[in-house]
Motif scaffolding. Structure first.
Motif, mmCIF file in Angstrom:
data_model
loop_
_atom_site.group_PDB
_atom_site.id
_atom_site.type_symbol
_atom_site.label_atom_id
_atom_site.label_comp_id
_atom_site.label_asym_id
_atom_site.label_seq_id
_atom_site.Cartn_x
_atom_site.Cartn_y
_atom_site.Cartn_z
ATOM 1 N N THR B 31 0.706 -1.342 0.030
ATOM 2 C CA THR B 31 0.121 -0.658 0.019
ATOM 3 C C THR B 31 1.260 1.131 0.017
ATOM 4 O O THR B 31 0.406 2.222 -0.363
ATOM 5 C CB THR B 31 -1.038 0.171 1.265
ATOM 6 O OG1 THR B 31 0.179 -0.614 2.695
ATOM 7 C CG2 THR B 31 -1.670 -1.131 0.871
ATOM 8 N N GLY B 98 2.583 -3.237 3.297
ATOM 9 C CA GLY B 98 1.486 -3.319 3.348
ATOM 10 C C GLY B 98 0.426 -2.551 5.059
ATOM 11 O O GLY B 98 1.541 -1.946 5.757
ATOM 12 N N ASP B 99 -0.205 -3.697 4.747
ATOM 13 C CA ASP B 99 -1.010 -3.130 6.099
ATOM 14 C C ASP B 99 -0.337 -3.527 7.722
ATOM 15 O O ASP B 99 0.440 -4.788 7.166
ATOM 16 C CB ASP B 99 -2.606 -3.411 6.690
ATOM 17 C CG ASP B 99 -3.641 -3.087 5.216
ATOM 18 O OD1 ASP B 99 -4.267 -4.440 4.841
ATOM 19 O OD2 ASP B 99 -2.553 -2.013 4.976
ATOM 20 N N GLY B 100 -0.101 -3.189 8.796
ATOM 21 C CA GLY B 100 0.748 -2.935 9.498
ATOM 22 C C GLY B 100 2.123 -2.675 9.585
ATOM 23 O O GLY B 100 2.863 -3.720 10.507
ATOM 24 N N VAL B 101 2.821 -2.548 8.468
ATOM 25 C CA VAL B 101 3.521 -2.219 7.845
ATOM 26 C C VAL B 101 4.335 -1.384 9.269
ATOM 27 O O VAL B 101 5.078 -1.576 9.685
ATOM 28 C CB VAL B 101 3.886 -1.249 7.013
ATOM 29 C CG1 VAL B 101 3.205 -0.321 7.008
ATOM 30 C CG2 VAL B 101 5.465 -1.813 6.293
ATOM 31 N N VAL B 102 3.797 -0.201 9.659
ATOM 32 C CA VAL B 102 4.239 0.391 10.808
ATOM 33 C C VAL B 102 4.822 -0.015 11.684
ATOM 34 O O VAL B 102 6.048 0.004 12.351
ATOM 35 C CB VAL B 102 3.417 1.907 11.220
ATOM 36 C CG1 VAL B 102 3.603 2.249 12.431
ATOM 37 C CG2 VAL B 102 2.538 2.473 9.923
ATOM 38 N N ASN B 103 4.172 -1.595 12.625
ATOM 39 C CA ASN B 103 4.520 -1.709 13.750
ATOM 40 C C ASN B 103 5.890 -3.257 12.722
ATOM 41 O O ASN B 103 6.240 -3.464 13.277
ATOM 42 C CB ASN B 103 3.919 -2.880 14.286
ATOM 43 C CG ASN B 103 2.733 -2.053 14.414
ATOM 44 O OD1 ASN B 103 3.403 -0.822 15.125
ATOM 45 N ND2 ASN B 103 1.307 -2.557 14.837
ATOM 46 N N TYR B 104 5.544 -4.305 11.688
ATOM 47 C CA TYR B 104 6.577 -5.156 11.203
ATOM 48 C C TYR B 104 7.400 -4.638 10.698
ATOM 49 O O TYR B 104 8.371 -5.323 10.171
ATOM 50 C CB TYR B 104 5.158 -6.043 11.130
ATOM 51 C CG TYR B 104 4.275 -6.319 11.626
ATOM 52 C CD1 TYR B 104 3.228 -6.043 11.063
ATOM 53 C CD2 TYR B 104 4.951 -6.834 12.151
ATOM 54 C CE1 TYR B 104 1.912 -6.277 12.113
ATOM 55 C CE2 TYR B 104 3.857 -7.339 13.576
ATOM 56 C CZ TYR B 104 2.663 -7.656 13.131
ATOM 57 O OH TYR B 104 1.394 -7.643 14.060
ATOM 58 N N GLY B 105 7.203 -3.085 9.553
ATOM 59 C CA GLY B 105 8.371 -3.410 9.126
ATOM 60 C C GLY B 105 8.663 -3.052 7.753
ATOM 61 O O GLY B 105 7.778 -3.903 6.860
ATOM 62 N N TYR B 106 9.237 -2.213 6.825
ATOM 63 C CA TYR B 106 10.062 -2.098 5.560
ATOM 64 C C TYR B 106 10.205 -3.103 5.130
ATOM 65 O O TYR B 106 11.349 -3.448 5.599
ATOM 66 C CB TYR B 106 9.642 -0.749 5.167
ATOM 67 C CG TYR B 106 8.394 0.313 5.015
ATOM 68 C CD1 TYR B 106 8.864 1.424 6.056
ATOM 69 C CD2 TYR B 106 7.488 0.276 4.146
ATOM 70 C CE1 TYR B 106 7.588 1.891 6.850
ATOM 71 C CE2 TYR B 106 6.400 0.899 4.636
ATOM 72 C CZ TYR B 106 6.330 1.887 5.710
ATOM 73 O OH TYR B 106 5.845 2.626 6.274
ATOM 74 N N THR B 107 10.003 -3.530 3.447
ATOM 75 C CA THR B 107 11.130 -4.455 2.192
ATOM 76 C C THR B 107 12.052 -3.629 1.827
ATOM 77 O O THR B 107 11.474 -3.217 1.578
ATOM 78 C CB THR B 107 10.517 -5.373 2.374
ATOM 79 O OG1 THR B 107 9.720 -6.532 3.191
ATOM 80 C CG2 THR B 107 11.842 -6.940 2.187
#
Lengths: 111, 117
Positions: B31, B98-107
């Protein structure tokens, strides 16, 4: 201006030692915190993320977050020469999802 | 895990030509995509943020007419360097979340090394 600060190093540790990397941030509203590793000429690779105060462990890596002190650290146990890289600290300010990056700390693990 | 594919990995072009760099999320819906450039031994510099279906938001000092970003689908974003000049030579890297990325990080993608001659 939101800032993330890291000691540029180089930090030099002997093989098998614990490497401690530190990061401070200025925005108290920061919610998520990330450690990336970047080898020379390569793109960054996510190592750890943390968003709750305290410690989070994953294998040889431990991230530590102290929101009151606006401080996040990364410990690497049993350091290996392959851990030699630049370690980038990144902080998410929240809804806009943009990361604020530190300039990175260069780590050298000596055999 | 999340995989982001970036192509080409390396490109050499003549001054005045345009170069397109593609960034694809292979196993998730991206996203949000970020485009960075990095000079040797320097930190990442964010160029722009793009959300699927909307115009990119450029950072201060980045020429939007020179660095065209398109994020037409949830799996593909492109950066076109128009009328490239030697000073545009750099390492360009995309990152996606994607969704939840703020917590799980970007690739991150693997990066594109652009050399303008």
């Amino acid at each position: 201006q939101k800032e993330v600060e890291q000691n540029s190093g180089p930090l030099s540790v002997p093989e098998g030692a614990i490497a401690s990397l530190n990061c401070t941030y200025s925005d108290r509203g920061s919610q998520s915190f990330f450690w990336y590793r970047q080898y020379s000429g390569k793109s960054p690779e996510l190592i750890m993320f943390i968003y709750s105060n305290g410690d989070k462990e994953d294998g040889r890596f431990t991230a530590q977050l102290n929101k009151a002190s606006q401080y996040v650290s990364l410990l690497i146990r049993d350091s290996q020469p392959s851990d030699s890289a630049t370690y980038l600290c990144a902080v998410s300010a929240g809804n806009n999802r943009k990361l604020i990056w530190g300039l990175g700390t260069s780590l050298a693990v000596n055999p | 895990g999340a995989v982001v594919s970036q192509h080409p990995s390396r490109v050499i072009c003549k001054s005045g030509t345009s170069v397109k760099i593609e960034c694809r999320s292979l196993d998730f819906q991206a996203t949000t995509m970020f485009w960075y450039r990095q000079f040797p031994k320097k930190s990442l510099m964010l160029m722009a943020t793009s959300n699927e279906g909307s115009k990119a938001t450029y950072e201060q000092g980045v020429e939007k007419d020179k660095f065209l970003i398109n994020h037409a689908s949830l799996t593909l974003s492109t950066l076109t360097v128009t009328s490239a000049h030697p000073e545009d030579s750099s390492f360009y890297i995309c990152s996606a979340g994607g969704d939840g990325v703020v917590n799980y990080g970007y690739t991150f993608g693997s990066g594109t090394r652009l050399t303008v001659v």
